[in-house]
Design an enzyme around this catalytic site. Structure first.
Site, PDB file in Angstrom:
ATOM      1  N   HIS A  40       0.825  -1.159  -0.185  1.00  0.00           N
ATOM      2  CA  HIS A  40       0.197   0.079   0.011  1.00  0.00           C
ATOM      3  C   HIS A  40       0.894   1.249   0.110  1.00  0.00           C
ATOM      4  CE1 HIS A  40      -3.668  -2.318   1.833  1.00  0.00           C
ATOM      5  NE2 HIS A  40      -2.597  -3.032   2.218  1.00  0.00           N
TER       6      HIS A  40
ATOM      7  N   GLU B 181       2.430  -1.029   4.459  1.00  0.00           N
ATOM      8  CA  GLU B 181       2.332   0.384   3.930  1.00  0.00           C
ATOM      9  C   GLU B 181       3.493   1.353   3.797  1.00  0.00           C
ATOM     10  OE1 GLU B 181      -0.707   2.024   3.462  1.00  0.00           O
ATOM     11  OE2 GLU B 181      -2.144   0.830   4.525  1.00  0.00           O
TER      12      GLU B 181
ATOM     13  N   HIS C 264      -2.439  -3.009  -3.596  1.00  0.00           N
ATOM     14  CA  HIS C 264      -3.555  -2.825  -2.960  1.00  0.00           C
ATOM     15  C   HIS C 264      -4.599  -2.620  -4.327  1.00  0.00           C
ATOM     16  CE1 HIS C 264      -6.553  -0.877   0.186  1.00  0.00           C
ATOM     17  NE2 HIS C 264      -6.956  -2.203  -0.283  1.00  0.00           N
TER      18      HIS C 264
ATOM     19  N   ASP D 229      -3.448   2.445  -4.944  1.00  0.00           N
ATOM     20  CA  ASP D 229      -2.086   2.219  -4.482  1.00  0.00           C
ATOM     21  C   ASP D 229      -1.586   0.937  -4.575  1.00  0.00           C
ATOM     22  OD1 ASP D 229      -4.142   1.474  -2.346  1.00  0.00           O
ATOM     23  OD2 ASP D 229      -2.534   1.506  -1.055  1.00  0.00           O
TER      24      ASP D 229
END
Length: 198
Positions: A36, A118, A154, A164
């Site tokens: 992400h 992330e 993602h 993303d």
């Protein structure tokens, strides 16, 4: 995997309440990495707001855009800062709430069988070399504990809903670093990547 609690010692730990047990009895089903990007406020880096969001402590008055985050309960297993520092919020043995409505290879609810990573960034800013290095090292470390077979963005598991890690994420750089680091530690770098990548 026996005895591994899902917390990696190389990551700084901030516990999130936004997680729960995976549906399976063991971590043997954790086969997918999901990449992400995130920044709060959008396009701003270095602040505390992402960690505050993932740990339920965000000040909704800190920025006007945060009003849209009220009631949102979201987390990720890992967050890689622009300088390559890694923060962990949820044990990789547990289910972090990062993927939402998603599907991979005909299987829904990707949170059940994935680990979310992330990167501090956005769809409109290139990622830093330190982030790719940290991501490759983190991937290798996770492969030592979980039967990972694939890595996806993602955007690939929630097409049309998410974008993303975005067009500026360099998949080829990530793959090349993964192969180099795997050779250094005599690990396997074999992972399935999104269709259409080299």
């Amino acid at each position: 995997m026996s005895g591994f609690d899902g917390w990696l010692p190389q990551a700084r730990r901030y516990d999130s309440p936004y997680c729960d047990a995976r549906p399976g009895p063991t971590p043997d089903d954790i086969t997918l990495l999901v990449i992400h990007n995130v920044s709060l406020p959008a396009g701003s880096f270095g602040g505390p707001h992402v960690s505050d969001l993932f740990t339920g402590r965000i000040d909704y008055n800190a920025d006007p855009s945060f009003a849209d985050l009220r009631g949102l309960k979201v987390s990720s297993h890992f967050f890689i800062r622009r300088d390559g520092r890694i923060i962990q919020y949820v044990s990789a043995n547990a289910r972090a709430w990062h993927a939402g409505l998603s599907s991979f290879r005909g299987r829904d609810k990707c949170n059940d069988f994935s680990i979310g990573i992330e990167l501090e960034g956005s769809d409109f800013v290139a990622f830093e070399a330190a982030q790719y290095t940290a991501l490759a090292a983190l991937t290798i470390a996770l492969q030592q504990h979980y039967p990972l077979t694939d890595v996806q963005g993602h955007e690939h598991i929630a097409p049309g809903r998410k974008t993303d890690p975005g067009p500026l994420f360099d998949w080829e750089c990530y793959q090349n670093l993964l192969k180099k680091q795997a050779m250094l530690v005599a690990a396997s770098a074999e992972l399935g990547f999104p269709v259409g990548l080299p």
